[in-house]
Design an enzyme around this catalytic site. Structure first.
Site, mmCIF file in Angstrom:
data_model
loop_
_atom_site.group_PDB
_atom_site.id
_atom_site.type_symbol
_atom_site.label_atom_id
_atom_site.label_comp_id
_atom_site.label_asym_id
_atom_site.label_seq_id
_atom_site.Cartn_x
_atom_site.Cartn_y
_atom_site.Cartn_z
ATOM 1 N N ARG A 1 13.274 -3.676 -7.428
ATOM 2 C CA ARG A 1 11.980 -3.026 -7.655
ATOM 3 C C ARG A 1 11.755 -2.862 -9.145
ATOM 4 O O ARG A 1 12.641 -2.407 -9.879
ATOM 5 C CB ARG A 1 11.921 -1.653 -6.971
ATOM 6 C CG ARG A 1 12.235 -1.657 -5.494
ATOM 7 C CD ARG A 1 11.283 -2.526 -4.690
ATOM 8 N NE ARG A 1 9.914 -2.081 -4.760
ATOM 9 C CZ ARG A 1 9.385 -1.149 -3.967
ATOM 10 N NH1 ARG A 1 10.150 -0.547 -3.054
ATOM 11 N NH2 ARG A 1 8.121 -0.814 -4.070
ATOM 12 N N LYS B 1 3.096 6.951 5.160
ATOM 13 C CA LYS B 1 2.273 5.743 5.043
ATOM 14 C C LYS B 1 1.822 5.223 6.408
ATOM 15 O O LYS B 1 1.374 4.081 6.528
ATOM 16 C CB LYS B 1 3.048 4.649 4.308
ATOM 17 C CG LYS B 1 3.446 5.027 2.879
ATOM 18 C CD LYS B 1 4.222 3.904 2.220
ATOM 19 C CE LYS B 1 4.754 4.321 0.856
ATOM 20 N NZ LYS B 1 5.531 3.242 0.200
ATOM 21 N N PRO C 1 0.830 -1.200 0.000
ATOM 22 C CA PRO C 1 0.000 0.000 0.000
ATOM 23 C C PRO C 1 0.868 1.255 0.000
ATOM 24 O O PRO C 1 1.819 1.368 0.780
ATOM 25 C CB PRO C 1 -0.797 -0.130 1.301
ATOM 26 C CG PRO C 1 -0.800 -1.594 1.599
ATOM 27 C CD PRO C 1 0.527 -2.099 1.109
ATOM 28 N N GLU C 2 0.555 2.189 -0.893
ATOM 29 C CA GLU C 2 1.285 3.449 -0.970
ATOM 30 C C GLU C 2 0.402 4.559 -0.418
ATOM 31 O O GLU C 2 -0.664 4.299 0.138
ATOM 32 C CB GLU C 2 1.733 3.696 -2.406
ATOM 33 C CG GLU C 2 2.677 2.604 -2.914
ATOM 34 C CD GLU C 2 3.264 2.903 -4.289
ATOM 35 O OE1 GLU C 2 3.244 4.067 -4.717
ATOM 36 O OE2 GLU C 2 3.737 1.951 -4.941
#
EC number: 3.2.2.23
Length: 269
Positions: free
Chosen positions: A259, A57, A2-3
């Protein structure tokens, strides 16, 4: 993972059900998360929730005597349940509320966190964070100052929380595409105009994702259990080999520090 838009979507989803209500008790089924669930959370009883905030976050539940700091980790999510429904394997934490609702935390990988602090200022997980991307502080001038002498690629630099918080892998890729900037460009090579544009499109991309309820790829649902819909608008992320929506060139995928990075060779220079 989740960003920022997903965390902000969670905040907006749970806030109306928590603020003004009282935590009757916490039910911790498995406290072995990224860090052990703080002892103070186990002992919660008849504790009103004053506000639900967000920093980077992290979700921040303000209580009269301190704060609960929640991080969703790689796969965590929060849901509001209308009643105490049976827990499943990965449902680790419940906050039982006075209004009959349950705030349930689910985390298959257990890489999230539930921490307690008396004061937010100076807490180690919040102490060294950059500005919020949607704040006035984050603008082209700020970005250019921070990029001017940075001899690293712009994409990983955007994902550094010391520069700006909450611009993770998905939104870094999408923002660089929207700005027409190649992810491998040195940060120091960006012009004043490019920094201005990049700061603006980061804000626009994040705001649009928040409006759509975030991006659901694998693990993240909204607090009502529904998916986020921004995935339907993704321009490059997760679209390896598919035609660019602007020019038709196949989208390229590379890896940096494990990534995935997605971009268009033609549109991004």
């Amino acid at each position: 993972m989740p960003e920022l838009p997903e965390v902000e979507t969670s905040r907006r989803g749970i806030e109306p059900h928590l603020v003004g209500a009282t935590i009757l008790h916490a039910h911790i089924r498995n406290g072995r998360l990224r860090w052990p669930v703080s002892d103070e959370i186990y002992r919660l009883s008849d504790t009103p929730v004053l506000s639900v905030q967000r920093r980077a976050k992290y979700l921040l539940l303000e209580l009269p005597d301190g704060w609960i700091i929640i991080h969703l980790g790689m796969s965590g999510s929060l849901r509001i349940l209308p009643e105490a429904l049976p827990a499943e394997k990965h449902d680790h934490v419940d906050l039982v509320m006075s209004n009959g609702k349950i705030l349930r935390y689910t985390d298959p990988r257990r890489f999230g966190a539930w921490l307690w602090t008396k004061e937010l200022e100076g807490h180690n997980v919040l102490a060294h964070l950059g500005p919020e991307p949607l704040s006035d502080e984050f603008n082209g001038e700020y970005l250019q100052q921070k990029c001017a002498k940075k001899k690293t690629a712009i994409k990983p630099w955007l994902m550094d929380n010391k520069l700006v918080v909450g611009v993770g892998n998905i939104y870094a890729s999408e923002s660089l595409f929207a700005a027409g900037i190649h992810p491998d460009r040195l940060a120091s090579s960006l012009s004043t105009e490019e920094c201005d544009l990049l700061a603006r499109v980061i804000k626009a991309v994040l705001l649009r994702s928040i409006e759509q309820g975030g991006t659901t790829l694998k693990d993240f649902p909204q607090s009502d259990g529904k998916p986020g819909y921004f995935a339907q608008e993704l321009q490059v992320y997760g679209r390896k080999g598919e035609p660019c929506r602007v020019c038709g060139t196949p989208i390229v995928a590379t890896k940096h520090a494990q990534r995935a990075t997605f971009y268009c060779r033609h549109c991004q220079k």
